[in-house]
Design a protein around this motif. Structure first.
Motif, mmCIF file in Angstrom:
data_model
loop_
_atom_site.group_PDB
_atom_site.id
_atom_site.type_symbol
_atom_site.label_atom_id
_atom_site.label_comp_id
_atom_site.label_asym_id
_atom_site.label_seq_id
_atom_site.Cartn_x
_atom_site.Cartn_y
_atom_site.Cartn_z
ATOM 1 N N VAL A 1 2.062 -2.562 5.196
ATOM 2 C CA VAL A 1 1.496 -1.209 5.308
ATOM 3 C C VAL A 1 1.567 -0.784 6.730
ATOM 4 O O VAL A 1 2.024 0.289 6.977
ATOM 5 C CB VAL A 1 -0.052 -1.214 4.901
ATOM 6 C CG1 VAL A 1 -0.821 0.142 5.357
ATOM 7 C CG2 VAL A 1 -0.013 -1.169 3.259
ATOM 8 N N TYR B 1 -9.115 -5.133 -0.396
ATOM 9 C CA TYR B 1 -8.373 -4.079 0.638
ATOM 10 C C TYR B 1 -8.514 -2.987 -0.216
ATOM 11 O O TYR B 1 -8.762 -2.718 -1.324
ATOM 12 C CB TYR B 1 -7.000 -4.467 0.223
ATOM 13 C CG TYR B 1 -5.738 -3.749 1.272
ATOM 14 C CD1 TYR B 1 -5.713 -4.532 2.528
ATOM 15 C CD2 TYR B 1 -5.489 -2.660 0.791
ATOM 16 C CE1 TYR B 1 -5.031 -3.505 3.454
ATOM 17 C CE2 TYR B 1 -4.521 -1.892 1.743
ATOM 18 C CZ TYR B 1 -4.516 -2.327 3.082
ATOM 19 O OH TYR B 1 -3.681 -1.581 4.052
ATOM 20 N N VAL C 1 -1.903 -0.130 -3.466
ATOM 21 C CA VAL C 1 -1.383 0.273 -2.565
ATOM 22 C C VAL C 1 -0.288 1.457 -3.182
ATOM 23 O O VAL C 1 0.786 1.092 -3.785
ATOM 24 C CB VAL C 1 -0.415 -0.188 -1.535
ATOM 25 C CG1 VAL C 1 0.190 0.553 -0.322
ATOM 26 C CG2 VAL C 1 -1.497 -1.120 -0.722
ATOM 27 N N THR D 1 -5.364 7.867 2.462
ATOM 28 C CA THR D 1 -6.538 7.158 2.244
ATOM 29 C C THR D 1 -6.566 5.626 2.272
ATOM 30 O O THR D 1 -5.353 5.244 1.690
ATOM 31 C CB THR D 1 -7.358 7.766 0.790
ATOM 32 O OG1 THR D 1 -8.597 7.267 0.959
ATOM 33 C CG2 THR D 1 -6.777 7.216 -0.386
ATOM 34 N N GLY D 2 -7.422 4.943 2.611
ATOM 35 C CA GLY D 2 -7.473 3.522 2.568
ATOM 36 C C GLY D 2 -6.635 2.991 3.743
ATOM 37 O O GLY D 2 -6.843 3.305 4.976
ATOM 38 N N GLY D 3 -5.543 1.999 3.287
ATOM 39 C CA GLY D 3 -4.702 1.531 4.649
ATOM 40 C C GLY D 3 -5.417 0.344 5.544
ATOM 41 O O GLY D 3 -4.751 0.165 6.143
ATOM 42 N N LYS D 4 -6.468 -0.026 4.834
ATOM 43 C CA LYS D 4 -7.180 -1.449 5.580
ATOM 44 C C LYS D 4 -8.061 -2.195 4.691
ATOM 45 O O LYS D 4 -8.230 -1.644 3.547
ATOM 46 C CB LYS D 4 -7.968 -0.797 6.737
ATOM 47 C CG LYS D 4 -9.029 0.393 6.410
ATOM 48 C CD LYS D 4 -9.995 0.952 7.721
ATOM 49 C CE LYS D 4 -10.936 1.262 7.460
ATOM 50 N NZ LYS D 4 -10.927 2.653 7.180
ATOM 51 N N THR E 1 -5.454 2.467 -1.641
ATOM 52 C CA THR E 1 -4.647 3.040 -0.688
ATOM 53 C C THR E 1 -3.451 4.112 -1.056
ATOM 54 O O THR E 1 -2.737 3.842 -2.089
ATOM 55 C CB THR E 1 -3.977 1.975 0.349
ATOM 56 O OG1 THR E 1 -4.986 1.238 0.863
ATOM 57 C CG2 THR E 1 -3.011 2.591 1.559
ATOM 58 N N ILE F 1 -0.868 7.651 6.319
ATOM 59 C CA ILE F 1 -2.109 6.986 5.321
ATOM 60 C C ILE F 1 -2.658 8.282 4.767
ATOM 61 O O ILE F 1 -3.209 9.160 5.674
ATOM 62 C CB ILE F 1 -2.938 6.187 5.929
ATOM 63 C CG1 ILE F 1 -2.311 4.765 6.490
ATOM 64 C CG2 ILE F 1 -4.214 5.688 5.168
ATOM 65 C CD1 ILE F 1 -1.785 3.902 5.793
#
Ligand code: NDP
Length: 487
Positions: A337, A361, A384, A349-352, A364, A347
């Motif tokens: 990512v 996680y 993801v 949404t999410g990404g972490k 995403t 990104i």
């Protein structure tokens, strides 16, 4: 701490060594596992060879083999709650999914129980008047079955069921990550009454246990599920024992949404395709290809759905996304990512990772339009979704096929003729139209290209565990004719 045991030649033992298994929801050790080393592997293969040729198993009729498989199916069903809980505890896969999946694990065993006495040879209309010629389908031999951590009970059922129906014996290597349900399943095999050595279940590390198993001279067929890099090791090992292989590998499956699709239905299917099983699914629809005219609208619907997902402890029936199975897996996702963002992807949404304990996680979505993003190309095996838009059917097909993988695909459209064109043109072993992530014991499952070869499910899977013997019987009472002329 609870200690699990391996199962070799009808006996449970502690294995040559031990290792700790980690609860992915907390990151803490929770049980102790047996580690099979080369000696254990050798014992297991020899037990399977012995059981293949001597004792009750080869003397058993196919119908009785089927009855044993039925008994196993009933035991799986009766112990479903325990098996599902162990799979959830040891792999982090949510209980909502493991308890539903265990029901169709039993269905797969039932399907192959019914198939055991329907594996037939054929009588040939041979071109010689004094000969009767027919074929027999015999078990291929000792099978090495190797499964990855996700859905081990299911991924092994699609190998064990057809292999036993065909009369083979097996050594199953469970993944070192989350083997608890498989070692518990061994107790059901024992209770079902299979003769000793017919099914052997071990676990251990890939480079030692897995490698020793796949190059063992006693192995005739390797049924492997995992990643393409490991599959290459397995195939190289098979050069030593000349075992046949069936390979169920990874994917980077396209999920294609045309502007005329039912968007609410497509969005729900996309959620199933990428966030179910926390994205740790070989058929994950991880590349969303969406028609440009509806891209913003569709992504907005998906974003709302992703952000409403209940993330939590995997043992809670309300949880929809749980932790990833290992810290290693989460680190891999974080790296890909980050590389995609560096390449210019955005990104949505999410990404972490989620803060706190466990290997969580966030669901995403990454917009990869106009960018060469690694997340759009590499299999992440996590929650993801990478998105790219297209403007016409031609472009959608080109994007869908622009991958070395070819496992699954989804097409969402209400245009029937377009659906048929897409079905023909997509290079993948499975095309789902207006649906996603549906499986059945009756339907073949498997991929093209880097997604492997061979099929699981259906009659053909059982035939893969057989080899053909051709029998020639001379019906003439005349002396054998000219010995120097081939007839
Ligand atoms: P790996 O390929 O790393 O591992 C798969 C299995 O192979 C594990 O049991 C592993 O043991 C074992 N193994 C590792 N090294 C060797 C070796 N040298 N020789 C023999 N066996 C070895 O896969 P992952 O665990 O990362 O699983 C995820 C992959 O599986 C993804 O690519 C996913 O798409 C694919 N998959 C495919 C499915 C399909 O049906 N097409 C279904 C589910 C997953 P250990 O775990 O102990 O290292």
């Amino acid at each position: 701490m609870q200690r699990f045991q391996q199962y070799i030649d009808g006996v449970f033992d502690d294995g040559s060594a031990r290792f700790d298994s980690i609860d992915p929801a907390t990151g803490h050790v929770w049980v102790s596992m047996p580690e099979a080393r080369e000696d254990d592997v050798d014992r297991a293969v020899k037990a399977a060879e012995q059981a293949l040729w001597t004792g009750a198993w080869p003397a058993m009729t196919a119908s009785v083999r089927g009855k044993l498989l039925l008994k196993l199916a009933d035991l799986v069903q009766a112990n479903a709650a325990r098996l599902a809980e162990l799979e959830t505890l040891d792999t982090g896969k949510i209980i909502r999914e493991t308890s539903a999946q265990i029901a169709y694990v039993a269905d797969y065993y039932r399907y192959y129980a019914g198939l055991a006495d329907k594996i037939e040879g054929s009588t040939l209309p041979i071109d010689k008047a004094d000969m009767e010629v027919w074929t027999r389908r015999e078990p291929v031999g000792v099978v090495a079955a190797i499964v990855p951590w996700n859905s081990q009970l299911f991924l092994s059922a699609v190998k064990i069921g057809p292999a036993l129906a065909a009369g083979c014996t097996l050594v199953i290597k469970a993944s070192e990550d989350g083997p608890a349900p498989m070692l518990e399943f061994a107790r059901l095999v024992h209770e079902a009454g299979f003769p000793k050595g017919v099914v052997n279940i071990i676990t251990g590390f890939g480079p030692s246990c897995g490698s020793a198993l796949t190059r063992h001279p006693g192995i005739a067929h390797i049924a492997f599920t995992g990643g393409p890099a490991t599959a290459a090791h397995v195939v190289r090992n098979s050069a030593e024992n000349l075992a046949s292989t069936s390979l169920e590998l990874g994917g980077k499956s396209p999920f294609i949404v045309f502007a005329d699709a039912d968007l609410e239905s497509a969005a729900n299917a996309q959620v199933a395709g990428i966030f179910a099983a926390t994205g740790q699914s070989c058929v994950a629809g991880s590349r969303l290809l969406v028609e440009a005219s509806i891209k913003d609208k569709f992504i907005a619907v998906l974003k709302a759905k992703a952000e409403a997902i209940r993330i939590g402890t995997p043992l809670d029936m309300a949880t929809e996304v749980g932790p990833l199975c290992t810290a290693r897996q989460r680190a891999h996702i974080e790296n890909v990512v980050a590389a995609s963002v560096n390449a210019g992807a955005r990104i949505v949404t999410g990404g972490k990772a989620r803060a706190g304990e466990g290997f969580y996680y966030l669901p995403t979505i990454i917009d990869c339009d106009g960018v060469k993003a690694p997340s759009f190309e590499a299999e992440l095996f996590g929650p993801v979704l990478s998105v790219v838009s297209f403007t016409n059917e031609e472009e959608a097909v080109a994007l869908a096929n622009d991958t070395p993988y070819g496992l699954a695909s989804g097409v969402f459209t209400q245009n029937l003729t377009r659906a048929h064109r897409m079905i023909r043109r997509i290079r993948a072993g499975i095309v789902w139209v207006n649906t996603y992530r549906a499986v059945s014991p009756i339907a073949p499952f498997g991929g093209f290209g880097s997604s492997g070869h061979g099929r699981e499910g259906g009659l053909a899977a059982a035939l893969d565990f057989t080899r053909t013997k051709t029998v020639w019987l001379r019906t003439s009472d005349d002396p054998f004719p000219d010995p120097f002329v081939m007839r």
